[in-house]
Design a protein around this motif. Structure first.
Motif, PDB file in Angstrom:
ATOM      1  N   SER A  13       0.820  -1.210   0.000  1.00 30.48           N
ATOM      2  CA  SER A  13       0.000   0.000   0.000  1.00 30.48           C
ATOM      3  C   SER A  13       0.854   1.260   0.000  1.00 30.48           C
ATOM      4  O   SER A  13       0.541   2.239  -0.671  1.00 30.48           O
ATOM      5  N   GLU A  14       1.915   1.251   0.738  1.00 29.36           N
ATOM      6  CA  GLU A  14       2.718   2.461   0.835  1.00 29.36           C
ATOM      7  C   GLU A  14       3.575   2.662  -0.406  1.00 29.36           C
ATOM      8  O   GLU A  14       4.236   3.690  -0.544  1.00 29.36           O
ATOM      9  N   GLY A  15       3.594   1.670  -1.263  1.00 34.68           N
ATOM     10  CA  GLY A  15       4.274   1.875  -2.534  1.00 34.68           C
ATOM     11  C   GLY A  15       5.764   1.597  -2.502  1.00 34.68           C
ATOM     12  O   GLY A  15       6.507   2.133  -3.317  1.00 34.68           O
ATOM     13  N   ALA A  70       6.708   0.299  -5.772  1.00 35.36           N
ATOM     14  CA  ALA A  70       6.629   1.304  -6.834  1.00 35.36           C
ATOM     15  C   ALA A  70       7.887   2.158  -6.810  1.00 35.36           C
ATOM     16  O   ALA A  70       8.416   2.565  -7.834  1.00 35.36           O
ATOM     17  N   LYS A  71       8.360   2.397  -5.599  1.00 40.17           N
ATOM     18  CA  LYS A  71       9.559   3.226  -5.440  1.00 40.17           C
ATOM     19  C   LYS A  71      10.820   2.421  -5.734  1.00 40.17           C
ATOM     20  O   LYS A  71      11.761   2.937  -6.318  1.00 40.17           O
ATOM     21  N   SER A 131      -0.969   3.721   7.254  1.00 43.92           N
ATOM     22  CA  SER A 131      -1.268   5.040   6.701  1.00 43.92           C
ATOM     23  C   SER A 131      -2.637   5.105   6.041  1.00 43.92           C
ATOM     24  O   SER A 131      -3.282   6.137   6.059  1.00 43.92           O
ATOM     25  N   TYR A 132      -3.021   4.013   5.417  1.00 50.08           N
ATOM     26  CA  TYR A 132      -4.136   4.112   4.482  1.00 50.08           C
ATOM     27  C   TYR A 132      -5.308   3.232   4.909  1.00 50.08           C
ATOM     28  O   TYR A 132      -5.130   2.211   5.562  1.00 50.08           O
ATOM     29  N   ILE A 153      -6.875   1.366   2.960  1.00 50.08           N
ATOM     30  CA  ILE A 153      -6.753   0.055   2.318  1.00 50.08           C
ATOM     31  C   ILE A 153      -6.014  -0.913   3.242  1.00 50.08           C
ATOM     32  O   ILE A 153      -6.273  -2.113   3.249  1.00 50.08           O
ATOM     33  N   GLU A 154      -5.130  -0.388   4.050  1.00 51.07           N
ATOM     34  CA  GLU A 154      -4.446  -1.240   5.034  1.00 51.07           C
ATOM     35  C   GLU A 154      -5.333  -1.454   6.261  1.00 51.07           C
ATOM     36  O   GLU A 154      -5.478  -2.553   6.772  1.00 51.07           O
ATOM     37  N   ASP A 213       2.905   8.870 -10.121  1.00 48.86           N
ATOM     38  CA  ASP A 213       4.172   8.425 -10.685  1.00 48.86           C
ATOM     39  C   ASP A 213       4.974   7.646  -9.660  1.00 48.86           C
ATOM     40  O   ASP A 213       5.668   6.704  -9.965  1.00 48.86           O
ATOM     41  N   GLU A 214       4.849   8.106  -8.445  1.00 47.95           N
ATOM     42  CA  GLU A 214       5.483   7.377  -7.353  1.00 47.95           C
ATOM     43  C   GLU A 214       4.695   7.691  -6.082  1.00 47.95           C
ATOM     44  O   GLU A 214       3.891   8.622  -6.075  1.00 47.95           O
ATOM     45  N   PRO A 215       4.950   6.915  -5.045  1.00 40.99           N
ATOM     46  CA  PRO A 215       4.157   7.136  -3.832  1.00 40.99           C
ATOM     47  C   PRO A 215       4.197   8.594  -3.378  1.00 40.99           C
ATOM     48  O   PRO A 215       5.273   9.198  -3.306  1.00 40.99           O
TER      49      PRO A 215
END
Lengths: 368, 141, 366, 377, 373, 139
Positions: D243-245, D248-249, E225-226, E228-229, F64-66
């Motif tokens: 979720s925190e990505g 992605a990072k 944080s979210y 969704i979590e 694009d990124e978190p």
């Protein structure tokens, strides 16, 4: 007692939280969409620390009356600025955005709140100064927000709740303090909690009144943290203003810290002088709510603190701590009043000492 | 000099190598004698703060820091920590590190003298048996 | 390297009551005579199960010799506080302790999560105090150590021990799972009142697992040590506002090693807030400071040391000379020696109250 | 990369070991016998701190890892004295020589990382890593290790990774499942950036700092509850990392979950995928179903493998995850999860076993590929 | 944008398997029609308290959670009644949109309103529990007999909880006791046992609906944080709860106790059972009070509701999971009017089991558990 | 099967940024006006059959990124009122699961009333007047 002269500086005054819809114009599209589709804009962001109808949160005669048509700003002028002869009032809007877990959303809302304050309050009322609201849980966001607003000299401090996501001395927080120092902004810690942790060291009490009292312990822990972790080695010019936490507990804090330091110093060898001395130099405390019962005791406490530079006048408007315009404890000597209401605030805030208002306080007309 | 009359031999210098210490009782006083890098110092064995028996504290260096998170230990062996509340004293001067103005240990002069010198004087009267070929620690009270 | 201590001082002459002495087991095995084989095995196999990452007790390593006076390690081995002879020579005899109140912090079950093991430990530590300490040294008096989260057991243990004159108070942890005023703890207060035993609160353990500050876990021991005060404040506020003293008008509380100079400011603060919010707590019939005045006693150690020593008696005036209990915290590093720790003038009457009489009255000592 | 794999099981006790000498044991435990053992690895300041503060007397046993609990060491792997995992000869003779892996990754789960002082935690980690290199890695060429880092200060952790990355025997960075903040939080990212820079996966091991109760409703009574709850902790890790990505990072970064129990994962992902469809806009950097991200980035060590006896769950797990690349062989030495040599719940000659024993670890730990030239053709 | 509610026949996708079957919905959320509605059920002292302080929770925002949901009011966007009441706050609309439309014959009310069990002021919590219980009867069950009330109580002070249970239990319009999974301590701890004892004595199941506020982070490593979590932490929370109840010995002590897990998911249950069994075998000396495998207690004592239905890529995996749990332990639920509502026909279509088993899940199991006609 | 055309609404009935549920040939259809363009989707979410007309019309959030958020194609997606699944109004495709989850999309057109009264569409229940424009769906 009443203020004996005009031209005072009120260091803690609260702006009402606007309906969240009022913040929408200040948000980028993604967040406006998120707020609207998730109905976040219908939420009131009411902090648990300050229930709106609690007798403490707002004095009864200061509550807005339905349908009287008076604007929030006019009410503030009528109730908080004019009657006390306020020259400058350092205002804050303690918005529930700081309680969100989503760092990005919290930061976006804090920015919106700050812009809202600038446009809706600071623009029309030159006596007001603002506090930059930031989210303490993401330092990058917080610093970016400080940088974004630093050019606006009407913001004189950066504000955080005293019981937040972590103790304020933690290194993760330091970029915020560097930014404050860079821009001559004070760091304000305000009573209240984001309730990430129980309000006492042994869990959650049952009553609001207990949480409110727990703020003083919160301040003590915060001050110990800021000192121990070496924030003032990193930022020797940082000024910390403690808002709405009282000050009667200061002597015991100073004594105990000084004593402990002598035995524990090696653990934190960056503290190279008495913590109490650093405290007296770097920390300031607003007056209301005055918990110390009378002027004689206040004098004793100031004696125990060892300095009369530390107190800053505040009404804590609209919180209910006194009646009428009796914002000062009875019997305070005028010289002390002058320090508290004028000299100390000017010296405390780097951005006020720059001569935001250099005119001398004038004697108030005798009120009957 | 009357001071001369209050000199006490408290031991052989070799018995107190660098980094070690000794608690002695001289004329009813408790005194800690320390060898710091070859130099001898004597301190009253009572912390002026809480009365701690100082000689039982740690001999340490001085922790300093250029910046939070940066630690350095300097002047190793030159400081004494009270066994009770941990107050630090410079052994050479008896000065408290945190409160040099108000908190100071009573210090005594400690010196090393050769046995040959000592046997000449009145010090032989001390319980300590002195041989001419060795060095001794002498306290001035 | 212990040398007999010099002159006897005035404190000794009156014969002091030391309200905070810590007896310690040499090892867990010291308690084994007082528990069954099943629990000995459990103790060996699983050990303590607590609400903290380390079972070695110190997530904040202390500054001085694992939290002890560096000179209190017995020559024959074992931890400080485990050797009665050393305690006698170094402390009881040396400073003239007439009565010493034992506060047995270690392994007493206050923080144990396994509910049955907690009761076993409590019972064992109380037996151990009785047999290994009080029986051997009549100047020492025990405190009933109970696991406060299990009120039912506490009540039984308190009633059991109350019949034994060796036990003079009840020890529970002020780092409880919930603030101590919450109703789950009321049966303990009821039992205490019924048995006429004060409750001693000494900061210890990580019983409830909540961080020691309301903004999370501090970094340094320096902060953690300070939190003893702030943590205690929360408990006092809780006990008062939840109505504990309305419910139990004869309950007495001794605050040990938590400071006391913060108390006047705390009273002012409570009274001010109560003034505004009393409707929330209509069960309170009096101002908070009045409950403090009637129900609380304060042990002195670690003695505050204002820059100007004269400030301290001023604070004591505000609290009441009859409310202070002298304590040393032997054998801990921040030990207060009765001959040195008081730096202001007292009258003889004040001295007697502080060193002896207040504690005698509170604990019913001869 | 071509890998030669001997499918026949050599006779028991043969020099090549139980799995043909090619296996990688991705999780064995070594432990610091006492704080004193670290003193030689401390600088002056810290050595003095440890001695004057009595830190050298502390046990630093972790609450989540009681040394004498039955699960912590199989009786035949338990030393006669001292902490399980602290005796090199037991590891060598009773484990490495029996299973005969080409490499075994040693994890030192140590209470020093639970200290609240960030500096002290970092110093302990540095000392532990030095100690691992000197007292273990230098003594057996099969051993590899994880870099122990402080969990409460990502900058200091990243520094430690930089310091250690030059030693190829350190093959991953070690974190705990339940620390102060969820693993995905940005506060941890400097650790991931450093690991990523050096091609080190992040090993997440079961364990808790007890800054939060493992059961979400507060603290339970028994160690057993907490041990079972490790799986919930890992579930939270999955949610947080995705979720925190983090991926992605850091699209090349892999995480290895160690001692997680494994079988909880498919059910967790069914629900996660489902929720993602409705809630995606909150975390728009999550661009493909979470299960796909997990499949690409997360690996799990085998033991303890939670299944009913003889149930064939490992095959079902791979089917449900649509991947046979996620599980890495491990024994969790000296913990007691299986009897005798029955560390692998499937036939050692199956193609899946080959993946688990060898291909998957090598695919996960780039630094293993530099090793054992005689095995990698 | 306002939309008329569609007629039932328009919504039905594949009603075949459910033809003529009156389903039992084990999770329906009633809401106050106006925020003030509950005040009528509170004594003046507490009305005044509510007006002055609102509620008092262990969270920073007084009226909302700090993880904002994705759907307004956590509700289906089409569940806002035209009357202006909030979703779930208008019985007529609920009847039309849900009870009638989906042929619900029995619906179990799950009042989450204001969380009496999580109020920090225990006396207010107790008064609120009484009010919510009275409100369920007066505003819902009395007006539509298909609905069944759940006894809410303030579990943190068992004397209050017991008084409320004893007050309500004899009234057959209450079918179960409801507790929040996020209690101050894990529910298996002994301080809560008096409640289980009462439940067993009155032969009432205990329903645990996800949610609650206990001031602890919902994960072992802190606050996510979210949403969704956070939404998922309900699942880990349920697992923790079961672990606690089983290991602490609740079912050994109360052999007739029955628990219903509502909205906590199902698919995690088999792996949890394996995990519990495996590690208990090794560590049983720590919990010798357990006489049977942990999984056996789960099998015997715990019922699960379907919503939100786990959706593995292969439908067969779902069925496999359900069978591992026990088809007789699974009960249909919709979570109406919340956003993750499950349609009966959707659940039927996903399950692909014979009509008999389907009937058990959609209706029979719940009828048996609750003793419904 | 040959397609039929249905007049389903006046263009003015569906303002830009809104939707309207219509019925054509016995089917429930969600009609959307995206900045003047009309799109028609089956009014039933393929997941659990929520009515898409009751869903919010939204833009698409991407990053694009978190932490770097962007809202694009505002007004071109509809979120199912139940489980929040996002569908591209232009194609009916689910963004998260474009292969399997897809709403039936229908061809739409706008026709002037003057044209329509001439054609076969008059037969529909819809009353058409010459001076207005209408949305026509092909099924």
């Amino acid at each position: 007692m009443k203020l004996p002269f005009k031209g005072v500086i009120d260091c803690d005054l609260h702006l009402p939280s606007p309906p969240t819809t009022a913040l929408l114009p200040y948000l980028p599209t993604h967040w406006r969409d998120q707020l609207e589709t998730r109905f976040i804009h219908k939420m009131n962001f009411q902090l648990t620390s300050y229930p709106p109808n609690s007798p403490l949160t707002c004095r009864e005669d200061w509550r807005a009356k339905k349908g009287d048509g008076e604007s929030d700003l006019d009410r503030l002028r009528r109730q908080a600025l004019d009657p006390f002869g306020v020259d400058i009032a350092v205002a804050s809007l303690l918005h529930g955005a700081i309680a969100l877990f989503n760092e990005d959303m919290a930061a976006a809302l804090c920015s919106a709140v700050n812009d809202f304050v600038a446009h809706e309050w600071l623009d029309p009322e030159p006596r007001l100064r603002g506090s930059i609201l930031i989210t303490g849980q993401n330092t990058d966001h917080a610093v970016a927000e400080i940088e974004r607003l630093a050019h606006d000299k009407r913001f004189v401090q950066v504000i955080l709740p005293v019981m937040g996501d972590m103790l304020p001395g933690k290194r993760q927080m330091w970029p915020i303090y560097r930014a404050c120092e860079r821009h001559g902004l004070a760091l304000a810690l305000h009573a209240g909690s984001t309730y990430r942790f129980p309000t006492t060291g042994s869990g959650w009490p049952s009553f609001q009144v207990e949480d409110y009292i727990a703020n003083s312990a919160g301040f003590e822990n915060a001050i110990v943290s800021l000192l121990s972790e070496g924030v003032f080695s990193e930022c020797p010019n940082l000024r910390v203003i403690c808002l709405e936490g009282g000050f009667g507990w200061l002597p015991t804090l100073i004594w105990r810290l000084n004593k402990e330091w002598r035995g524990i110093r090696q653990e934190v060898p960056w503290i190279t002088r008495q913590p109490g001395d650093i405290l007296r130099e770097r920390f300031r405390f607003t007056l209301q709510p005055v918990e110390v019962p009378d002027a004689a005791l206040i004098a004793r406490i100031i004696g125990h603190i060892g300095s009369d530079d530390l107190l800053l006048f505040s009404t804590d408007y609209p919180h209910a701590h006194f009646e009428g315009v009796e914002a000062l404890p009875d019997g305070l000597p005028e010289a002390l009043i002058r320090k508290i209401t004028r000299d100390n605030p000017l010296a405390a805030y780097p951005r006020l000492s720059g001569g935001a208002s250099a005119n001398q306080p004038e004697k108030a007309e005798q009120r009957s | 000099m009357t001071r001369q009359l209050n000199r006490h031999v408290i031991g052989r210098a070799d018995d107190l190598p660098p980094g070690s210490r000794k608690l002695v009782q001289v004329a009813g006083r408790e005194i800690g004698v320390f060898n710091v890098h070859g130099a001898f110092y004597a301190l009253a064995n009572r912390c002026p703060h809480g009365g701690g028996s100082l000689c039982e504290g740690f001999v340490t260096g001085l922790s300093i820091s250029a910046h939070p998170g940066k630690y350095e230990l300097v002047r190793e062996g030159e400081f004494l920590r009270c066994p009770l509340h941990g107050w630090e004293f410079e052994i050479a001067t008896g000065q408290s590190y945190c409160d040099p103005k108000n908190t100071r240990l009573r210090t005594f002069n400690a010196s090393v003298e050769h046995g040959a010198e000592l046997v000449k004087g009145p010090y032989v009267a001390e319980s300590f048996e002195v041989k001419i070929e060795e060095d001794y620690i002498v306290l001035d009270l | 390297m212990n040398v007999p201590l010099p002159s006897v001082t005035s404190a000794q002459k009156i014969g002091i009551v030391d309200c905070d002495i810590h007896p310690v087991q040499r090892s867990a095995a010291d308690l084994y005579p007082y528990m069954s084989q099943r629990w000995r095995e459990h103790s060996e196999m699983f050990g303590p199960h607590i609400r903290q990452g380390l079972t070695g007790m110190q997530v904040y390593p202390r500054m001085m010799a694992a939290g002890q006076r560096a000179d209190s390690y017995p020559a024959g081995g074992g931890p400080p506080g485990s050797d009665l002879d050393l305690m006698r020579s170094q402390h009881l005899d040396a400073v003239g302790v007439e009565w010493g109140m034992l506060v047995a912090l270690s392994k007493g079950g206050m923080e144990e999560r396994n509910p049955d093991f907690a009761t076993v430990l409590s019972h064992a530590v109380n037996d151990w105090q009785r047999h290994d300490w009080v029986a051997k040294e009549p100047r020492l008096l025990a405190g009933v150590v109970v696991p406060q989260e299990d009120a039912d057991f506490c009540v039984k243990e308190i009633h059991l021990r109350a019949q034994d004159k060796a036990f003079k108070q009840i020890i529970i942890s002020p780092r409880s799972a919930e603030p101590l005023g919450r109703r789950r703890y009321w049966p303990i207060f009821a039992a205490a009142q019924e048995c006429g035993l004060p409750i001693g609160l000494h900061p210890a353990a990580f019983s409830g697992g909540a961080p020691s500050t309301s903004a999370g876990w501090p970094t340094y021991y320096m902060q953690e040590h300070y939190a003893f005060c702030t943590g205690m404040q929360g408990n006092i506020v809780s006990m008062i506002f939840e109505g504990v003293f309305e419910q139990f008008p004869n309950l007495k509380i001794a605050l040990i090693e938590s400071g006391f100079t913060w108390m006047p400011a705390m009273c002012w603060r409570m009274d001010a807030a109560f003034e505004r919010m009393r409707k929330e707590v209509p069960h309170l019939k009096r101002r908070p400071s009045e409950y403090i005045r009637d129900h609380f006693w304060f042990a002195t150690q670690p003695m505050e040391e204002p820059e100007n020593p004269a400030h301290l008696p001023e604070i004591i005036e505000w609290i009441g000379w009859d409310k202070l209990l002298f304590s040393t915290d032997y054998p801990h590093w921040d030990y207060d020696d009765p001959r040195y720790c008081i730096r202001f003038r007292m009258t003889d009457a004040q001295r007697s109250m502080l060193f002896r009489d207040n504690a005698r009255a509170l604990y019913g000592l001869p | 990369m071509q890998v030669r794999m001997d499918h026949t099981i050599p006779a028991k006790g043969a020099a090549v070991g139980l799995f043909g000498g090619a296996a990688v044991d991705s999780d064995v435990h070594i432990s610091v016998p006492s704080v004193k053992a670290l003193l030689p690895y401390l600088n002056q300041y810290w050595r003095q701190q440890f001695l004057t503060r009595g830190i050298d007397r502390l046990s630093w046993n972790m609450t989540s890892d009681p040394p004498n609990a039955p699960i912590t060491a199989r009786p035949d792997r338990r030393p006669t004295s001292g902490r399980p995992g602290s005796d090199f000869s037991i590891l060598k003779e009773k484990h490495l020589d029996v299973f005969g892996p080409s490499a075994a990754i040693a994890n030192c789960i140590y209470g020093g990382a639970a200290l609240h002082s960030e500096d002290m935690a970092a110093v302990v980690c540095t000392a532990v890593n030095d100690w691992i290199a000197a007292e273990w890695l230098d003594r057996d060429p099969r051993l590899r290790a994880s870099i122990v880092v402080p969990l409460n200060n990502a900058d200091l952790a990243a520094e430690e990774i930089e310091r250690r990355a030059g030693d190829p025997r350190f093959v991953q960075v070690l974190m705990l499942a339940m620390g102060e903040q969820p693993l995905g939080k940005r506060a941890h990212w400097p650790i991931y950036a450093a690991a990523n820079r050096h091609g080190l996966p992040i090993g997440v091991h079961a364990g808790s700092l007890y800054q939060h109760p493992a059961l979400a409703g507060g603290y339970g009574s028994y160690f057993l509850e907490d041990y079972v709850a490790q799986a919930f902790g890992f579930e939270s890790c999955v949610l947080s990392l995705v979720s925190e990505g983090v991926f992605a990072k850091f699209p090349d970064l892999k995480f290895v979950f160690m001692e997680s129990g494994v079988t909880w994962l498919p059910a967790a992902l069914w629900r996660f995928d489902k929720t993602w469809r409705g809630v995606r806009a909150e975390v728009p950097w999550v661009k493909v179903p979470p299960s796909q991200i997990v499949r690409d980035h997360i690996r799990l060590t085998l033991q303890p493998f939670d299944e009913p006896e003889g149930a064939g769950r490992l095959e079902r797990f791979c089917e449900q995850m649509k991947s046979d690349e996620m599980v890495l062989f491990s024994t969790d030495f000296p913990h007691w999860h299986f009897e005798g040599e029955a560390a692998l719940p499937i036939s050692a000659s199956s193609p899946l076993a080959r993946k688990i024993l060898w291909d998957n670890p090598r695919g996960t730990y780039p630094r293993l590929n530099a090793l054992s030239p005689e095995i990698a053709a | 944008m306002s939309i008329d509610v569609l007629e039932p026949q328009e919504r039905r996708k594949s009603g075949g398997a459910l033809q003529g079957l009156g389903v039992v919905d084990c999770d329906i959320h009633p809401q106050f029609s106006t925020p003030g509605e509950i005040l009528e059920f509170l004594p003046e002292r507490w009305r005044d308290y509510v007006r002055t302080y609102g509620g008092f929770y262990r969270q920073p925002l007084a009226d909302t959670l700090s993880h904002p949901r994705m759907a307004p009011d956590v509700a289906r966007a089409d569940s806002w009644p035209p009357s202006g009441a909030p979703p779930g706050g208008d019985l007529a609309f609920m009847q039309k949109q849900h009870l009638d439309a989906n042929n619900v014959e029995h619906g179990m009310l799950m009042p989450l309103n204001r969380g009496p069990g999580n109020q920090r002021n225990l006396e207010y919590g107790a008064a609120l529990a009484t009010a919510v219980n009275d409100w369920q009867i007066a505003c819902w069950v009395e007006r539509d007999p298909r609905l069944h009330a759940s006894i809410v109580c303030t579990q943190e002070h068992t004397p209050f909880a017991l008084a409320e249970i004893e007050r309500c239990a004899p009234d057959k319009r209450f079918s179960q006791i409801m507790l929040p999974p996020k209690s101050l301590e894990p529910l298996g701890r002994r301080r809560y046992w008096p409640i289980f004892e009462a439940a067993q004595a009155f032969n009432l199941p205990i329903a645990l609906h996800v949610g609650g506020i206990n001031g602890y982070p919902p994960t072992g490593s802190g606050w996510p944080s979210y949403y969704i979590e956070e939404q998922h932490t309900n699942v880990q929370g349920m697992q923790g709860l079961i672990t606690s109840m089983v290991i602490e010995g609740v079912f050994e002590q109360f052999p007739k106790l029955r628990m219903v897990l509502v909205e906590g998911g199902i698919a995690w249950a088999p792996p949890l059972k394996w995990r519990l069994d495996k590690h208990w075998k090794r560590l049983k000396s720590e919990a010798p009070h357990l006489k049977r495998l942990p999984s056996e207690y789960i099998r015997d004592h715990i019922w699960f509701t379907t919503q939100p239905l786990d959706e593995p890529p292969e439908d067969s995996d779902l069925l496999e999971t359900f069978e591992q749990v026990g088809l007789d332990r699974i009960m249909f639920s919709t979570d109406y009017p919340h956003w993750d509502f499950d349609e009966p026909s959707f659940v039927a279509a996903k399950l692909r089991i014979g009509p008999e088993k389907l009937r058990a899940i959609m209706s029979g199991n719940a009828r048996e558990l609750y003793g419904l006609s | 099967m040959s397609k039929s055309r249905f007049v389903v609404a006046k263009t003015g009935d569906v303002a830009p940024g809104t939707s309207l549920r219509v019925n054509a040939g016995g089917r429930d259809i969600a009609l959307f006006n995206v900045s003047g363009e009309f799109f028609a989707l089956g009014d039933r979410c393929p997941h659990e059959s929520g009515s898409l007309c009751a869903g919010k019309i939204v833009g698409f959030a991407e990053a694009d990124e978190p932490g770097k958020y962007r809202l694009v194609r505002d007004g071109e997606f509809v979120r199912c009122p139940w489980h929040g699944w996002e569908f591209d109004i232009r194609t009916g495709k689910s963004w998260c699961d474009p292969e399997k989850s897809r709403v039936r999309a229908y061809q739409t057109g706008v026709a002037a009333g003057s044209d329509l009264v001439e054609g076969p569409y008059v037969a529909e229940t819809f009353k058409v007047s010459v001076e207005e424009n209408y949305v026509v769906i092909e099924i």
